[in-house]
Design a protein around this motif. Structure first.
Motif, mmCIF file in Angstrom:
data_model
loop_
_atom_site.group_PDB
_atom_site.id
_atom_site.type_symbol
_atom_site.label_atom_id
_atom_site.label_comp_id
_atom_site.label_asym_id
_atom_site.label_seq_id
_atom_site.Cartn_x
_atom_site.Cartn_y
_atom_site.Cartn_z
ATOM 1 N N UNK A 31 36.190 51.093 33.472
ATOM 2 C CA UNK A 31 37.149 50.005 33.336
ATOM 3 C C UNK A 31 37.696 50.035 31.907
ATOM 4 N N UNK A 32 38.991 49.762 31.751
ATOM 5 C CA UNK A 32 39.562 49.801 30.398
ATOM 6 C C UNK A 32 39.095 48.622 29.559
ATOM 7 N N UNK A 33 39.030 48.855 28.263
ATOM 8 C CA UNK A 33 38.753 47.780 27.312
ATOM 9 C C UNK A 33 40.045 47.490 26.554
ATOM 10 N N UNK A 34 40.050 46.411 25.829
ATOM 11 C CA UNK A 34 41.238 46.061 25.044
ATOM 12 C C UNK A 34 41.590 47.192 24.075
ATOM 13 N N UNK A 35 40.581 47.875 23.571
ATOM 14 C CA UNK A 35 40.854 48.973 22.631
ATOM 15 C C UNK A 35 41.517 50.174 23.314
ATOM 16 N N UNK A 56 38.713 44.686 35.665
ATOM 17 C CA UNK A 56 37.803 44.980 36.776
ATOM 18 C C UNK A 56 38.507 45.584 37.989
ATOM 19 N N UNK A 57 39.843 45.563 37.988
ATOM 20 C CA UNK A 57 40.605 46.181 39.070
ATOM 21 C C UNK A 57 41.462 47.320 38.515
ATOM 22 N N UNK A 58 41.000 47.889 37.425
ATOM 23 C CA UNK A 58 41.704 48.993 36.768
ATOM 24 C C UNK A 58 40.680 50.006 36.278
ATOM 25 N N UNK A 117 44.818 53.878 35.980
ATOM 26 C CA UNK A 117 45.356 53.175 37.132
ATOM 27 C C UNK A 117 45.072 51.703 36.905
ATOM 28 N N UNK A 118 46.111 50.881 37.048
ATOM 29 C CA UNK A 118 45.930 49.444 36.862
ATOM 30 C C UNK A 118 46.361 48.717 38.125
ATOM 31 N N UNK A 119 45.605 47.707 38.485
ATOM 32 C CA UNK A 119 45.887 46.936 39.685
ATOM 33 C C UNK A 119 45.334 45.534 39.560
ATOM 34 N N UNK A 120 45.609 44.732 40.573
ATOM 35 C CA UNK A 120 45.083 43.368 40.606
ATOM 36 C C UNK A 120 44.889 42.943 42.053
ATOM 37 N N UNK A 148 40.946 61.228 42.271
ATOM 38 C CA UNK A 148 39.567 60.833 41.934
ATOM 39 C C UNK A 148 39.547 59.446 41.300
ATOM 40 N N UNK A 149 40.496 59.186 40.430
ATOM 41 C CA UNK A 149 40.589 57.874 39.787
ATOM 42 C C UNK A 149 40.815 56.796 40.847
ATOM 43 N N UNK A 150 41.750 57.036 41.753
ATOM 44 C CA UNK A 150 42.027 56.073 42.818
ATOM 45 C C UNK A 150 40.834 55.947 43.765
ATOM 46 N N UNK A 151 40.163 57.056 44.047
ATOM 47 C CA UNK A 151 38.967 57.008 44.900
ATOM 48 C C UNK A 151 37.900 56.095 44.275
ATOM 49 N N UNK A 152 37.614 56.294 42.988
ATOM 50 C CA UNK A 152 36.572 55.491 42.329
ATOM 51 C C UNK A 152 36.957 54.009 42.305
ATOM 52 N N UNK A 153 38.211 53.706 42.025
ATOM 53 C CA UNK A 153 38.647 52.310 42.010
ATOM 54 C C UNK A 153 38.573 51.720 43.415
ATOM 55 N N UNK A 154 39.026 52.457 44.414
ATOM 56 C CA UNK A 154 38.981 51.978 45.794
ATOM 57 C C UNK A 154 37.544 51.728 46.226
#
Length: 164
Positions: free
Chosen positions: A7-11, A43-45, A58-61, A89-95
């Motif tokens: 998950x991304x952080x602000x940094x 948490x959705x990215x 990948x960013x989502x909500x 792979x990125x989309x797979x892990x998020x999904x």
């Protein structure tokens, strides 16, 4: 070529912003947008990192009126990893992460000419053994500026028994 998915952080927001700016298919947003996104929707990215360098994101909500649906807002890969399978792979892990928390559908609005985005979403529907549909959602005349129409792509339902 080992990437970590997190998950991304602000940094991470500045790196995500610069990668988005280098991706011609994406709409342009200010850096502030990505700072808020990494705070409020982390948490959705996800980001793909190699040695702390962000190579993709990948960013989502979760849709407020349908919290079982994850809407994908943007996805971008650096030139070094385009067509290397990192995007799927990125989309797979998020999904996978979101489906374990109750997400049953993935949605994205895409340019009808963006075959790469459509291919990635079709790939996820195959991986999760579920349906893929698309329909027009926003015609050009709804935009006050010069903008292509948007097509809504929907993948799902994401069922536990169909998970890879």
């Amino acid at each position: 070529m080992n990437y970590t998915y997190a998950h991304p952080s602000i940094s991470d927001a500045t790196s995500i912003y610069h990668l988005a700016q280098r991706t011609p298919q994406l709409d342009r947003y200010p850096e502030y947008f990505y700072l808020l996104w990494c705070r409020d929707f982390k948490n959705t990215s996800l980001v793909a990192k190699k040695s702390e360098h962000i190579a993709g994101f990948i960013i989502g909500y979760l849709r407020p009126d349908d919290p079982q649906t994850l809407l994908l807002w943007q996805q971008a890969m650096s030139k070094e990893i385009i067509n290397k399978g990192i995007g799927i792979k990125l989309l797979y892990h998020l999904t996978k992460q979101c489906s374990l928390k109750g997400t049953r559908f993935i949605e994205a609005t895409i340019n009808p000419n963006n075959k790469g985005a459509e291919r990635t979403l079709r790939g996820i529907s195959k991986l999760f053994n579920t349906q893929f549909s698309k329909e027009d959602i926003f015609d050009e005349d709804l935009f006050s500026t010069n903008h292509h129409k948007e097509v809504l792509v929907r993948v799902g339902p994401l069922l536990e028994e169909n998970q890879p």
